[in-house]
Design a protein around this motif. Sequence first.
Motif, PDB file in Angstrom:
ATOM      1  N   THR B  36       0.832  -1.207   0.000  1.00 54.36           N
ATOM      2  CA  THR B  36       0.000   0.000   0.000  1.00 54.36           C
ATOM      3  C   THR B  36       0.866   1.256   0.000  1.00 54.36           C
ATOM      4  N   ILE B  37       0.526   2.191  -0.871  1.00 51.35           N
ATOM      5  CA  ILE B  37       1.224   3.475  -0.895  1.00 51.35           C
ATOM      6  C   ILE B  37       0.475   4.450   0.007  1.00 51.35           C
ATOM      7  N   LEU B  38       1.121   4.895   1.080  1.00 48.06           N
ATOM      8  CA  LEU B  38       0.473   5.819   2.011  1.00 48.06           C
ATOM      9  C   LEU B  38       0.565   7.252   1.510  1.00 48.06           C
ATOM     10  N   LEU B  39       1.644   7.535   0.779  1.00 49.33           N
ATOM     11  CA  LEU B  39       1.854   8.901   0.269  1.00 49.33           C
ATOM     12  C   LEU B  39       2.602   8.809  -1.053  1.00 49.33           C
ATOM     13  N   SER B  40       2.135   9.574  -2.049  1.00 49.89           N
ATOM     14  CA  SER B  40       2.774   9.551  -3.369  1.00 49.89           C
ATOM     15  C   SER B  40       3.442  10.877  -3.676  1.00 49.89           C
ATOM     16  N   GLU B  41       4.470  10.826  -4.489  1.00 55.92           N
ATOM     17  CA  GLU B  41       5.105  12.037  -4.995  1.00 55.92           C
ATOM     18  C   GLU B  41       4.035  12.916  -5.645  1.00 55.92           C
ATOM     19  N   GLY B  42       4.079  14.203  -5.359  1.00 57.03           N
ATOM     20  CA  GLY B  42       3.140  15.124  -5.978  1.00 57.03           C
ATOM     21  C   GLY B  42       1.899  15.386  -5.134  1.00 57.03           C
ATOM     22  N   LYS B  43       1.572  14.461  -4.234  1.00 57.59           N
ATOM     23  CA  LYS B  43       0.401  14.643  -3.366  1.00 57.59           C
ATOM     24  C   LYS B  43       0.782  15.457  -2.129  1.00 57.59           C
ATOM     25  N   ILE B  44      -0.184  16.163  -1.585  1.00 55.21           N
ATOM     26  CA  ILE B  44       0.042  16.857  -0.320  1.00 55.21           C
ATOM     27  C   ILE B  44      -0.448  15.968   0.815  1.00 55.21           C
ATOM     28  N   ALA B  45       0.442  15.711   1.753  1.00 47.44           N
ATOM     29  CA  ALA B  45       0.111  14.802   2.853  1.00 47.44           C
ATOM     30  C   ALA B  45      -0.867  15.465   3.799  1.00 47.44           C
ATOM     31  N   ILE B  46      -1.953  14.790   4.132  1.00 46.22           N
ATOM     32  CA  ILE B  46      -2.900  15.327   5.106  1.00 46.22           C
ATOM     33  C   ILE B  46      -2.938  14.456   6.349  1.00 46.22           C
ATOM     34  N   GLU B  47      -2.044  13.458   6.378  1.00 47.76           N
ATOM     35  CA  GLU B  47      -2.014  12.556   7.524  1.00 47.76           C
ATOM     36  C   GLU B  47      -0.592  12.385   8.040  1.00 47.76           C
ATOM     37  N   CYS B  48      -0.491  12.178   9.355  1.00 47.17           N
ATOM     38  CA  CYS B  48       0.763  11.687   9.903  1.00 47.17           C
ATOM     39  C   CYS B  48       0.482  10.360  10.577  1.00 47.17           C
ATOM     40  N   TYR B  49       1.529   9.585  10.795  1.00 49.73           N
ATOM     41  CA  TYR B  49       1.330   8.185  11.155  1.00 49.73           C
ATOM     42  C   TYR B  49       2.111   7.790  12.394  1.00 49.73           C
ATOM     43  N   TYR B  92       7.795   9.021  -1.598  1.00 50.90           N
ATOM     44  CA  TYR B  92       6.716   8.077  -1.355  1.00 50.90           C
ATOM     45  C   TYR B  92       6.839   7.485   0.036  1.00 50.90           C
ATOM     46  N   LEU B  93       5.708   7.035   0.558  1.00 56.99           N
ATOM     47  CA  LEU B  93       5.683   6.193   1.758  1.00 56.99           C
ATOM     48  C   LEU B  93       4.952   4.921   1.382  1.00 56.99           C
ATOM     49  N   GLU B  94       5.570   3.772   1.630  1.00 53.79           N
ATOM     50  CA  GLU B  94       4.961   2.508   1.222  1.00 53.79           C
ATOM     51  C   GLU B  94       5.089   1.454   2.314  1.00 53.79           C
ATOM     52  N   CYS B  95       4.025   0.672   2.479  1.00 51.61           N
ATOM     53  CA  CYS B  95       4.051  -0.420   3.451  1.00 51.61           C
ATOM     54  C   CYS B  95       4.854  -1.586   2.876  1.00 51.61           C
ATOM     55  N   LEU B  96       5.925  -1.959   3.556  1.00 53.09           N
ATOM     56  CA  LEU B  96       6.737  -3.093   3.106  1.00 53.09           C
ATOM     57  C   LEU B  96       6.182  -4.404   3.645  1.00 53.09           C
ATOM     58  N   GLU B  97       5.304  -4.301   4.631  1.00 53.51           N
ATOM     59  CA  GLU B  97       4.644  -5.474   5.197  1.00 53.51           C
ATOM     60  C   GLU B  97       3.186  -5.081   5.437  1.00 53.51           C
ATOM     61  N   ASP B  98       2.346  -6.063   5.761  1.00 47.98           N
ATOM     62  CA  ASP B  98       1.020  -5.724   6.250  1.00 47.98           C
ATOM     63  C   ASP B  98       1.196  -4.875   7.509  1.00 47.98           C
ATOM     64  N   CYS B  99       0.455  -3.772   7.586  1.00 47.21           N
ATOM     65  CA  CYS B  99       0.698  -2.815   8.663  1.00 47.21           C
ATOM     66  C   CYS B  99      -0.573  -2.494   9.444  1.00 47.21           C
TER      67      CYS B  99
END
Lengths: 189, 189
Positions: B36-49, B92-99
């Motif tokens: 799962t991609i949590l954040l993509s290049e070009g998008k504005i992040a509206i969440e912190c984790y 990008y932010l991506e899940c490397l495992e089920d999270c």
Amino acid sequence: MNSPIVNFLSKYIELTNEEINILANQNFIQSFKKGTILLSEGKIAIECYFILKGCVSSYYLIEGNVKVTGFYTEQQPITPVSYTTKKPSKYYLECLEDCIISIGTSESNAELLRKVPRLASLGATMFEDQLANERMKYDDFIKLSPEERYQNLQKTRPDLLNRIPQYLIASYLGIKPESLSRIRKRLNK
Amino acid sequence: MNSPIVNFLSKYIELTNEEINILANQNFIQSFKKGTILLSEGKIAIECYFILKGCVSSYYLIEGNVKVTGFYTEQQPITPVSYTTKKPSKYYLECLEDCIISIGTSESNAELLRKVPRLASLGATMFEDQLANERMKYDDFIKLSPEERYQNLQKTRPDLLNRIPQYLIASYLGIKPESLSRIRKRLNK
DNA sequence: TTGATTTCTTAACTCAAGTCAATGAAAAGG
DNA sequence: CCTTTTCATTGACTTGAGTTAAGAAATCAA
């Protein structure tokens, strides 16, 4: 009333004239000769700095070798990691030029906060800012080759190339002076 | 009441039982599949984790090449630069495992702050902390050779070596998978 | 279990950075 | 001003990371 520190803070907060007066009078400003060590490895930092004039480098000393990690110039704040953690510093801070620097201590900062309580809201924002900067610096370093890092530096901080000796620039870029020399030669074609 | 988030915050502040209750109920927790991609290049992040379980990587995509800049695992917060700056993300932010991840937004954070005002004092401290960490990460990178960086990773985050594919570790160390392979071979003698 | 796909390792070769050493140029100090 | 020291460049050689390509090992899905 047009002090550099007031200018700097104005990036984060609108200051009233009264607050500006307090700030302008409160500052503890000091001059340092080129070569002065502001912070040594092993010491616990009790001061943070705001550079009014001059240039300061941060560097590690590893088996006798200098490893520069940063250059700080006019209008830049320096908050040593050791100042925050209260643990012995692992790196040095040294004036590369004669400097005029505004100095803050835990006490002076607390007093400032007492006189201008609105500054409290700045804390998080300034650290967020510095954090974003630090991340970008790191990310640039991991992304770029030494040659690209040099070109990047030419673009983003060209002033540094004129005021800082090349062997320190090389160290900052993570290479040896000889390699920087060859990179410059390669690029000049 | 022994939630990971409460544990995390307790590093910075003593919480009352009531405050712990509020925090435990307030959390917005979500599961994500590996990939799962949590954040993509070009998008504005509206969440912190805040990661409860699993592993997330941050990486740039440069001319089709992945450049990993960080791994985040259990008990670690992720505050995307884009979340702070409100500008499009460069990475990008991506899940490397089920999270399993606790998610915060400006709104939820503001509400939390309303309910537990004492958390306000945390802002600066947490950012200071993260800043000091980021500096050390950068400084380690500039100080060490790829081989030394690998050894350093073995010491400081050995868990990563077992749960993350080697080609991503290589990218994180700033080298190619083939080079990491050779380094491992060199060191195994 | 088997086949497909992904990840890891190895080899041969290229290239840029490190090293060592010498020389030139510039800056600092008397 | 000249001397001394520091800094920058260059050359020859070494070393280690990148590249390309192939094959082995591990993982995943049918």
